[in-house]
Design a protein around this motif. Structure first.
Motif, PDB file in Angstrom:
ATOM      1  N   ALA A   1      -6.519   2.101  -4.255  1.00 39.44           N
ATOM      2  CA  ALA A   1      -7.553   1.063  -4.192  1.00 39.44           C
ATOM      3  C   ALA A   1      -7.827   0.494  -5.576  1.00 39.44           C
ATOM      4  CB  ALA A   1      -8.829   1.634  -3.582  1.00 39.44           C
TER       5      ALA A   1
ATOM      6  N   SER B   1      -4.981  -1.701  -6.570  1.00 38.21           N
ATOM      7  CA  SER B   1      -5.040  -2.939  -5.797  1.00 38.21           C
ATOM      8  C   SER B   1      -6.059  -3.907  -6.389  1.00 38.21           C
ATOM      9  CB  SER B   1      -5.402  -2.646  -4.348  1.00 38.21           C
ATOM     10  OG  SER B   1      -4.418  -1.857  -3.739  1.00 38.21           O
TER      11      SER B   1
ATOM     12  N   TRP C   1       0.828  -1.209   0.000  1.00 36.67           N
ATOM     13  CA  TRP C   1       0.000   0.000   0.000  1.00 36.67           C
ATOM     14  C   TRP C   1       0.861   1.257   0.000  1.00 36.67           C
ATOM     15  CZ3 TRP C   1      -4.962   0.725  -1.008  1.00 36.67           C
ATOM     16  CH2 TRP C   1      -5.543   1.938  -0.672  1.00 36.67           C
TER      17      TRP C   1
END
Length: 53
Positions: A17, A20, A6
């Motif tokens: 996000a 990811s 992160w």
């Protein structure tokens, strides 16, 4: 480990996000398209023995 990933992703939290999610989807795609078909003949799922009783 997830904190390390992160922190090293670029952008704000929304971009992180999104990146990811794309990384997870890419990993799932690679597993289903390449890894699982390669490993399936090596696994003993079809070696089933049932006794007649």
């Amino acid at each position: 480990m997830y904190g390390f990933i992160w922190r090293h992703l670029p952008g704000n939290p929304w971009v992180k996000a999104l990146i990811s999610v794309v990384l997870v989807l890419a990993a799932v795609y690679v597993l289903f398209q390449y890894v699982f078909p390669w490993a399936e003949p090596l696994l003993p799922f079809n070696d089933v023995t049932v006794n007649d009783q």
